[in-house]
Design a protein around this motif. Structure first.
Motif: not given
Length: 144
Positions: A43-50, A82-89
């Motif tokens: 549900t959370k994932v689809t909300f963000e995809l939308g 878009k879906m990753e919250d950050d790329f702080h490796l």
């Protein structure tokens, strides 16, 4: 480099929806059952995809979700960004929280930055359609 489970689930949702006829609506419960993933997570994932414009949501009785574009128009690199919250490796990728004493003279940030760019560049070469090269096999396994 590793994607979060959130991004993994996002890509799985898109793949599932890509196996369906473009006009057909799908429920989150169907996807949850197919992948054996928590409906709450999806549900959370689809909300963000939308919100990001990758899927359309239809509310109410008979509602559901579907892809907003054709699979060949959905770029995998764009989805991941878009879906990753950050790329702080590593710590020094985040200037606000960096406490590493050698970051000003260390080459690690540059090397990992270059690797990250290459990683995302490869993902930019793929569309959702490319991930579904065996659409019939996917439909059979996912029972869509």
């Amino acid at each position: 480099m590793r994607l979060t489970m959130y991004t993994d689930f996002s890509l799985r949702v898109l793949i599932y929806l890509g196996t369906k006829e473009p006009e057909k609506l799908t429920t989150i419960q169907e996807i949850s059952d197919a992948y054996n993933i928590s409906k709450n997570h999806l549900t959370k994932v689809t909300f963000e995809l939308g919100k990001a414009g990758f899927i359309q949501t239809v509310r109410g009785r008979g509602g559901g979700i579907r892809l907003a574009d054709l699979p060949q128009q959905i770029n995998v690199g764009t989805v991941v960004r878009k879906m990753e919250d950050d790329f702080h490796l590593v710590e020094c990728f985040n200037s606000a929280t960096n406490r590493c004493p050698i970051s000003s003279i260390c080459g690690l940030r540059g090397a990992l930055g270059k690797a990250l760019n290459a990683y995302l560049s490869v993902l930019d070469e793929y569309t959702l359609e490319d991930l579904m090269f065996n659409r019939e096999g996917l439909r059979e396994i996912l029972q869509t």
